[in-house]
Design a protein around this motif. Structure first.
Motif, short mmCIF file in Angstrom:
data_model
loop_
_atom_site.label_atom_id
_atom_site.label_comp_id
_atom_site.label_asym_id
_atom_site.label_seq_id
_atom_site.Cartn_x
_atom_site.Cartn_y
_atom_site.Cartn_z
N PRO A 109 9.14 -23.23 39.21
CA PRO A 109 8.76 -21.81 39.29
C PRO A 109 7.99 -21.39 38.04
CG PRO A 109 11.05 -22.10 39.95
CD PRO A 109 10.60 -23.42 39.39
N ARG A 110 7.09 -20.44 38.23
CA ARG A 110 6.26 -19.86 37.16
C ARG A 110 5.34 -20.90 36.51
NH1 ARG A 110 11.42 -17.73 36.55
NH2 ARG A 110 11.59 -15.49 36.97
N SER A 111 4.95 -21.92 37.25
CA SER A 111 4.05 -22.94 36.69
C SER A 111 2.66 -22.37 36.45
CB SER A 111 3.96 -24.14 37.64
OG SER A 111 5.16 -24.88 37.62
N VAL A 112 2.08 -22.74 35.31
CA VAL A 112 0.74 -22.28 34.93
C VAL A 112 -0.04 -23.46 34.37
CG1 VAL A 112 -0.60 -20.75 33.44
CG2 VAL A 112 1.56 -19.96 34.39
N LEU A 113 -1.24 -23.65 34.87
CA LEU A 113 -2.16 -24.67 34.34
C LEU A 113 -3.35 -23.96 33.71
CD1 LEU A 113 -3.23 -27.61 34.05
CD2 LEU A 113 -4.25 -27.33 36.33
N VAL A 114 -3.65 -24.32 32.46
CA VAL A 114 -4.78 -23.74 31.74
C VAL A 114 -5.99 -24.64 31.92
CG1 VAL A 114 -5.66 -23.06 29.47
CG2 VAL A 114 -3.25 -22.68 30.05
N THR A 115 -7.12 -24.07 32.34
CA THR A 115 -8.35 -24.84 32.49
C THR A 115 -9.52 -24.12 31.83
OG1 THR A 115 -9.11 -23.88 34.60
CG2 THR A 115 -7.52 -25.69 34.73
N PHE A 116 -10.56 -24.89 31.52
CA PHE A 116 -11.79 -24.36 30.94
C PHE A 116 -12.98 -24.93 31.71
CE2 PHE A 116 -8.63 -24.52 27.61
CZ PHE A 116 -8.76 -23.30 26.97
N ASP A 117 -13.88 -24.07 32.13
CA ASP A 117 -15.10 -24.52 32.78
C ASP A 117 -16.23 -24.62 31.76
OD1 ASP A 117 -13.80 -24.67 35.15
OD2 ASP A 117 -14.94 -23.10 36.16
N ASP A 118 -17.13 -25.58 31.98
CA ASP A 118 -18.37 -25.77 31.21
C ASP A 118 -18.14 -26.51 29.91
OD1 ASP A 118 -19.35 -24.16 33.25
OD2 ASP A 118 -19.36 -22.37 32.00
N ALA A 119 -16.92 -26.52 29.36
CA ALA A 119 -16.60 -27.21 28.11
C ALA A 119 -17.48 -26.74 26.97
CB ALA A 119 -16.71 -28.73 28.30
N ASP A 120 -17.51 -25.43 26.76
CA ASP A 120 -18.12 -24.86 25.57
C ASP A 120 -17.46 -25.47 24.33
OD1 ASP A 120 -17.89 -22.55 23.38
OD2 ASP A 120 -19.68 -22.19 24.55
N ARG A 121 -18.22 -25.58 23.24
CA ARG A 121 -17.69 -26.23 22.04
C ARG A 121 -16.46 -25.50 21.48
NH1 ARG A 121 -18.96 -30.35 19.17
NH2 ARG A 121 -18.32 -30.48 16.98
N SER A 122 -16.32 -24.22 21.78
CA SER A 122 -15.16 -23.49 21.30
C SER A 122 -13.86 -24.02 21.90
CB SER A 122 -15.30 -22.00 21.61
OG SER A 122 -15.36 -21.77 23.01
N ARG A 135 -7.56 -14.70 18.30
CA ARG A 135 -6.32 -13.95 18.16
C ARG A 135 -5.78 -13.53 19.54
NH1 ARG A 135 -5.54 -7.93 15.56
NH2 ARG A 135 -3.27 -7.84 15.74
N SER A 136 -6.65 -12.97 20.37
CA SER A 136 -6.23 -12.57 21.71
C SER A 136 -5.81 -13.79 22.54
CB SER A 136 -7.37 -11.82 22.40
OG SER A 136 -7.04 -11.49 23.72
N PHE A 137 -6.56 -14.87 22.40
CA PHE A 137 -6.23 -16.09 23.13
C PHE A 137 -4.87 -16.61 22.71
CE2 PHE A 137 -6.62 -20.81 23.55
CZ PHE A 137 -6.67 -20.87 24.93
N GLY A 138 -4.58 -16.58 21.42
CA GLY A 138 -3.27 -17.00 20.94
C GLY A 138 -2.15 -16.16 21.49
N ALA A 139 -2.38 -14.84 21.59
CA ALA A 139 -1.38 -13.94 22.16
C ALA A 139 -1.13 -14.27 23.62
CB ALA A 139 -1.82 -12.49 22.00
N GLN A 140 -2.19 -14.61 24.35
CA GLN A 140 -2.03 -14.98 25.75
C GLN A 140 -1.20 -16.26 25.88
OE1 GLN A 140 -6.00 -15.29 27.28
NE2 GLN A 140 -6.48 -13.14 26.88
N LEU A 141 -1.48 -17.24 25.02
CA LEU A 141 -0.73 -18.50 25.07
C LEU A 141 0.73 -18.28 24.71
CD1 LEU A 141 -3.20 -21.08 23.48
CD2 LEU A 141 -2.85 -20.55 25.91
N LEU A 156 2.42 -17.01 27.73
CA LEU A 156 2.65 -18.07 28.70
C LEU A 156 3.85 -18.93 28.30
CD1 LEU A 156 -0.93 -19.39 29.55
CD2 LEU A 156 0.49 -17.82 30.87
N ARG A 157 3.90 -19.29 27.03
CA ARG A 157 4.99 -20.17 26.58
C ARG A 157 6.34 -19.50 26.72
NH1 ARG A 157 5.25 -22.40 20.45
NH2 ARG A 157 5.53 -20.15 20.12
N ARG A 158 6.38 -18.17 26.54
CA ARG A 158 7.64 -17.46 26.59
C ARG A 158 8.07 -17.12 28.01
NH1 ARG A 158 8.00 -12.01 23.22
NH2 ARG A 158 6.61 -11.31 24.88
#
Length: 411
Positions: free
Chosen positions: A178-191, A145-151, A154-156
């Motif tokens: 301007p305002r470019s954002v790249l989302v990354t994940f380290d370790d590639a947890d299954r989530s 839920r929190s992750f969705g709110a963050q996304l 970002l989209r807005r």
């Protein structure tokens, strides 16, 4: 990983646009702050923010840099009343903690974000961040839920970009928008597959996952989770005066890599219980992620601290993962994330030999929209449980600047 342009809300009669900063509409739906955003703020906060409104002349580059370099602007004593526990915050390296430990400190960190959001320099930081590249470094997604709110935020308020777009900017020497954002994940947890991918796909946001290759297709836990579990269940090692289990991980990371591996073996032999299995991603899962818009990058074979490895181990860790990923994906990866986030010159040499174009740190900083050192791109550390209020201060660069100021002991 952000440059949000939200401003603290005031009453409609008093709200006026800030030059260079886009105003937020009232939060609705899943984009609302479930930690309390949207509630009426005390009049004193509205008055304080009103007094810090900016005119266009104050946003010129020289004045902006001069303001940002004044550490007194970050001193809580200059911001009025703040939460009583806002000073009890761990400003150490987030990567030195397990996911569980990070969750334990979330309330304290979010409390810091609550009062930083009303700092007089926050609008200045937001204006400056609009001209920077934010690369967000997540690990797992434990709060969808929190992750969705963050996304949604970002989209807005930002411009989500893909790894390919960053590579194109570097290749063509053309800055990202301007305002470019790249989302990354380290370790590639299954989530990343089960929680992050559906949320990203629903919003059309691309991302990148950096993979520990020797865990793919296994049920082995991450070594830092395993070490913590073993120490809590009687595990001992000759090179470790474990003390409290919370001190185990920093001590293991400080060891030369052969000593770390030997200590892990001793913990496994001496512990009363074996750690629970942890289902990891499979080669098929990597393909599913890539097909869903999540690029796959190299995060070494076993996630050692490269600075504690000899030259041969550094090369083996990178090339071994490179070969495995090339086999599974049918194409070589072009991006690398340094384990623990620190740059290693020997690793960069190997990456150049293998044809890597992008390399990512975890130094909790914003970077230029056109990366000047493509194999040393800064990233911001963020967690899926972070409240949207603290998320704003991370995206603007204010929270990272405050953390650096605290570590340096600026008066």
């Amino acid at each position: 990983m952000p440059q949000t342009q939200s401003t603290p809300s005031t009453s409609p009669a008093r709200a006026r646009p800030v030059p260079g900063v886009r105003a937020l509409p009232p939060p609705t739906g899943c984009a609302s702050d479930h930690h309390g955003a949207g509630r009426p703020r005390p009049a004193v906060e509205a008055k304080r923010f009103e007094s810090t409104r900016l005119d266009a002349k104050r946003l010129d580059a020289k004045r902006l840099d001069a303001t940002l370099l004044d550490p007194r602007q970050l001193d809580p004593r200059h911001l009025g009343t703040r939460p009583a526990n806002a000073g009890n915050v761990d400003v150490g390296n987030v990567n030195a903690r397990s996911i569980d430990a990070m969750r334990t400190g979330t309330e304290q960190q979010d409390a810091r974000g609550e009062w930083l959001r009303f700092a007089p320099v926050q609008p200045l930081f937001r204006a400056r961040a609009a001209q920077r590249l934010a690369v967000l470094a997540y690990h797992g997604v434990t709060d969808h839920r929190s992750f969705g709110a963050q996304l949604d935020r970002l989209r807005r308020l930002a411009t989500p970009v893909s790894l390919e777009a960053v590579l194109q900017a570097v290749t063509e020497r053309r800055p990202l928008p301007p305002r470019s954002v790249l989302v990354t994940f380290d370790d590639a947890d299954r989530s990343v597959l089960t929680h992050a991918l559906p949320a990203l796909d629903a919003r059309g946001i691309p991302a990148t996952a950096f993979v520990i290759s020797e865990l793919i297709g296994t049920e082995r836990p991450f070594w830092w989770h395993e070490a913590d579990f073993l120490a809590r269940h009687g595990g001992r090692a000759r090179s470790l005066d474990c003390g409290h289990p919370s001190q185990l991980l920093p001590r293991l990371k400080a060891m030369p890599d052969p000593d770390r591996r030997r200590s892990l073996h001793e913990l496994r032999v001496s512990a009363d219980r074996r750690p629970p299995r942890q289902e990891q991603l499979t080669p098929a899962d990597l393909l599913a992620l890539r097909d869903g818009g999540v690029a796959i990058g190299n995060h070494t074979q076993g996630h050692p601290c490269l600075g504690r490895c000899d030259d041969a181990t550094v090369r083996t860790e990178i090339t071994g993962a490179h070969e495995a990923l090339t086999h599974w994906l049918g194409e070589p990866p072009i991006a690398f994330a340094y384990p623990d986030g620190g740059h290693d010159a020997r690793a960069e040499t190997v990456l150049q030999e293998l044809g890597y174009r992008l390399g990512f740190l975890s130094d909790h900083r914003l970077g230029p929209r056109l990366p000047t050192h493509p194999l040393q791109i800064s990233r911001l550390q963020v967690d899926s449980t972070t409240s949207t209020r603290r998320f704003d201060t991370i995206l603007s660069g204010l929270e990272p600047a405050y953390r650096r100021w605290r570590r340096q002991g600026v008066a």
